[in-house]
Enzyme design. Structure first.
Site, PDB file in Angstrom:
ATOM      1  N   PHE A  76       0.846  -1.188   0.000  1.00  0.00           N
ATOM      2  CA  PHE A  76       0.000   0.000   0.000  1.00  0.00           C
ATOM      3  C   PHE A  76       0.886   1.245   0.000  1.00  0.00           C
ATOM      4  O   PHE A  76       2.106   1.169   0.207  1.00  0.00           O
ATOM      5  CB  PHE A  76      -0.917  -0.012   1.224  1.00  0.00           C
ATOM      6  CG  PHE A  76      -1.756  -1.260   1.330  1.00  0.00           C
ATOM      7  CD1 PHE A  76      -2.955  -1.364   0.652  1.00  0.00           C
ATOM      8  CD2 PHE A  76      -1.336  -2.330   2.099  1.00  0.00           C
ATOM      9  CE1 PHE A  76      -3.724  -2.512   0.740  1.00  0.00           C
ATOM     10  CE2 PHE A  76      -2.095  -3.483   2.196  1.00  0.00           C
ATOM     11  CZ  PHE A  76      -3.293  -3.576   1.505  1.00  0.00           C
ATOM     12  N   SER A 124      -6.116  -8.107  -1.327  1.00  0.00           N
ATOM     13  CA  SER A 124      -5.797  -7.397  -0.092  1.00  0.00           C
ATOM     14  C   SER A 124      -6.391  -5.997  -0.122  1.00  0.00           C
ATOM     15  O   SER A 124      -6.256  -5.280  -1.119  1.00  0.00           O
ATOM     16  CB  SER A 124      -4.280  -7.315   0.098  1.00  0.00           C
ATOM     17  OG  SER A 124      -3.725  -8.600   0.256  1.00  0.00           O
ATOM     18  N   CYS A 131      -3.819  -4.632   6.692  1.00  0.00           N
ATOM     19  CA  CYS A 131      -3.944  -5.420   5.466  1.00  0.00           C
ATOM     20  C   CYS A 131      -4.830  -6.630   5.744  1.00  0.00           C
ATOM     21  O   CYS A 131      -4.464  -7.514   6.533  1.00  0.00           O
ATOM     22  CB  CYS A 131      -2.561  -5.868   4.991  1.00  0.00           C
ATOM     23  SG  CYS A 131      -2.600  -6.892   3.503  1.00  0.00           S
ATOM     24  N   THR A 133      -7.686  -9.669   4.046  1.00  0.00           N
ATOM     25  CA  THR A 133      -8.022 -10.463   2.862  1.00  0.00           C
ATOM     26  C   THR A 133      -9.529 -10.499   2.665  1.00  0.00           C
ATOM     27  O   THR A 133     -10.276 -10.824   3.598  1.00  0.00           O
ATOM     28  CB  THR A 133      -7.475 -11.894   2.997  1.00  0.00           C
ATOM     29  OG1 THR A 133      -6.062 -11.842   3.176  1.00  0.00           O
ATOM     30  CG2 THR A 133      -7.798 -12.707   1.760  1.00  0.00           C
ATOM     31  N   ALA A 149      -8.057 -11.992  12.579  1.00  0.00           N
ATOM     32  CA  ALA A 149      -7.393 -12.986  13.406  1.00  0.00           C
ATOM     33  C   ALA A 149      -7.217 -12.439  14.824  1.00  0.00           C
ATOM     34  O   ALA A 149      -7.248 -11.226  15.049  1.00  0.00           O
ATOM     35  CB  ALA A 149      -6.038 -13.337  12.806  1.00  0.00           C
ATOM     36  N   HIS A 191       0.903  -3.893   8.082  1.00  0.00           N
ATOM     37  CA  HIS A 191       1.206  -4.690   9.270  1.00  0.00           C
ATOM     38  C   HIS A 191       1.361  -3.730  10.449  1.00  0.00           C
ATOM     39  O   HIS A 191       2.452  -3.214  10.700  1.00  0.00           O
ATOM     40  CB  HIS A 191       2.468  -5.514   9.068  1.00  0.00           C
ATOM     41  CG  HIS A 191       2.399  -6.394   7.862  1.00  0.00           C
ATOM     42  ND1 HIS A 191       3.520  -6.959   7.280  1.00  0.00           N
ATOM     43  CD2 HIS A 191       1.338  -6.821   7.116  1.00  0.00           C
ATOM     44  CE1 HIS A 191       3.149  -7.682   6.231  1.00  0.00           C
ATOM     45  NE2 HIS A 191       1.831  -7.613   6.112  1.00  0.00           N
ATOM     46  N   THR A 236       3.614  12.744   7.736  1.00  0.00           N
ATOM     47  CA  THR A 236       4.966  13.168   8.089  1.00  0.00           C
ATOM     48  C   THR A 236       5.032  13.496   9.575  1.00  0.00           C
ATOM     49  O   THR A 236       4.182  14.217  10.101  1.00  0.00           O
ATOM     50  CB  THR A 236       5.385  14.406   7.278  1.00  0.00           C
ATOM     51  OG1 THR A 236       5.300  14.094   5.889  1.00  0.00           O
ATOM     52  CG2 THR A 236       6.804  14.822   7.608  1.00  0.00           C
TER      53      THR A 236
END
Length: 407
Positions: A76, A124, A131, A133, A149, A191, A236
């Site tokens: 991404f 994704s 991220c 699925t 999960a 992640h 930033t």
């Protein structure tokens, strides 16, 4: 004239032709291709194929509603494409596992529009920077479903959407970027490293500032003017303060006017949480340095050992040089030889130089030795005159005992 590639994939299937005696004009979607009938069939086929593959042709797209094909998308960019809405967050105990048994799991249903363009089962999608699925796609209601999960629920704020209402049900959405495409943000994996808490917010003219507190272990990857992903938005870093596990650990960022309207962060207040993903390049750099640092330390230790040995050798040389005593080799006179002559106080020019005296007192001259011209009262060094000629001064080989001896 072949058309230039367009950024828009889907074009209406509109075909118009104009034929003359020498060429045919094919128009579709505002573009056209001229085919001269004098061209070879192979060249005509190549032109039509290129025209259709450019995204503006009259051949239908391979990405159709509900039957999308996988693309070369992996990561991404942190440029949010739209704000979606959480439809449901539920825990089920009838989820089919790989071995045919049933298990318990959490699923989230999200309504989106842009992210469903080109979507396919297993693709994704970034949801608040996570991220996930896509496990189900409903193109009619524009809803997709993802699984959460236990690790995802522990590391992110997605579990807070179970009781969310109104604007708090909105989430940032982004499709995975295509390899070779533009990246207006930075490399975002989706992640999430952890959750931060908003501790302050204020307005600076048309900018909106946020101050976020984060766990100390993540602060070493957050640097002023560096990248950070907040709820999946590439931003930033402005200011940073890191005081260790027992001190303050926070950073600030700001949103320009355009960004404020495109993401969900401005709707959050002090005390709310945000998903944080630090710059992955910082992690890779740290890991590479961890593998390299022991080798550098070992090399530096060898240099220090060599420097110590060189210093020790230099100290020994200095000590040995200072302990050396000056030896007067001329003071040692063999037994039976007269003592050396004392230097005369007269100038060298006034001293008489005899036949047996050398002008240089440091030079040994055989003819000046006392054993050769012994005084009358001096002991005879060779009284028997053995192996000598009559004069007693020359060595004669034929008078030696080894001569004429058969060994």
């Amino acid at each position: 004239r072949l058309p230039t590639p367009s950024l828009t994939r889907r074009r209406p299937l509109c075909l118009a032709t104009t034929t003359t005696s020498s060429r045919t004009r094919i128009e579709t979607g505002g573009r056209c291709i001229l085919i001269a009938w004098s061209m070879s069939p192979r060249l005509i086929a190549a032109a039509i194929l290129a025209f259709s593959q450019s995204g503006n042709g009259f051949a239908p797209s391979s990405t159709r509603r509900g039957v999308a094909s996988p693309s070369s998308r992996r990561m991404f960019t942190g440029i949010v494409e739209e704000m979606g809405e959480v439809v449901s967050l539920e825990t089920r105990d009838d989820m089919a596992l790989w071995d045919g048994t049933r298990g318990t799991g959490t699923e989230m249903s999200i309504r989106g529009d842009v992210v469903l363009e080109g979507a396919y089962l297993g693709c994704s999608i970034s949801v608040n920077g996570v991220c996930l699925t896509a496990t189900e796609l409903d193109f009619d209601d524009k809803v997709f479903r993802v699984g959460l999960a236990p690790e995802t629920l522990r590391k992110t704020n997605l579990g807070e959407y179970a009781d969310a209402e109104g604007e708090r049900k909105r989430v940032n959405l982004e499709r995975a970027s295509e390899i070779g495409g533009r990246n207006s943000g930075h490399f975002v994996q989706g992640h999430v490293d952890g959750v931060g808490t908003i501790v302050d917010r204020w307005i600076d003219e048309n900018s909106l500032f946020f101050k976020v507190s984060v766990p100390h272990e993540h602060m070493r990857y957050i640097v002023p003017k560096g990248f950070v992903a907040i709820d999946g938005t590439s931003l930033t870093v402005c200011d940073v303060k890191s005081e260790g596990p027992d001190g303050e650990n926070w950073f600030t960022f700001m949103l320009v006017e355009y960004t404020q309207k495109k993401i969900i962060v401005p709707s959050k207040q002090v005390g709310d949480t945000v998903n944080i993903e630090v710059d992955v390049l910082g992690k890779y750099s740290e890991r590479a340095w961890e593998a390299f640092a022991p080798k550098v330390e070992a090399l530096e230790q060898k240099v220090r050992d060599l420097e110590a040995k060189v210093a020790a050798l230099e100290d020994n040389d200095v000590a040995a040089a200072s302990s050396e005593k000056e030896v007067d080799h001329g003071s040692v006179v063999p037994k039976g030889f007269p003592p050396p002559r004392a230097p005369s106080s007269e100038p060298p020019s006034s001293q008489a130089v005899g036949p047996r005296e050398s002008q240089d007192p440091e030079k040994w001259v055989r003819s000046e030795q006392s054993f050769l011209h012994a005084d009358a009262d001096a002991a005879d060094m060779n009284p028997k005159r053995e192996n000598r000629n009559d004069a007693g001064t020359d060595w004669v080989r034929t008078k030696q005992t080894f001569y004429d001896t058969n060994y």
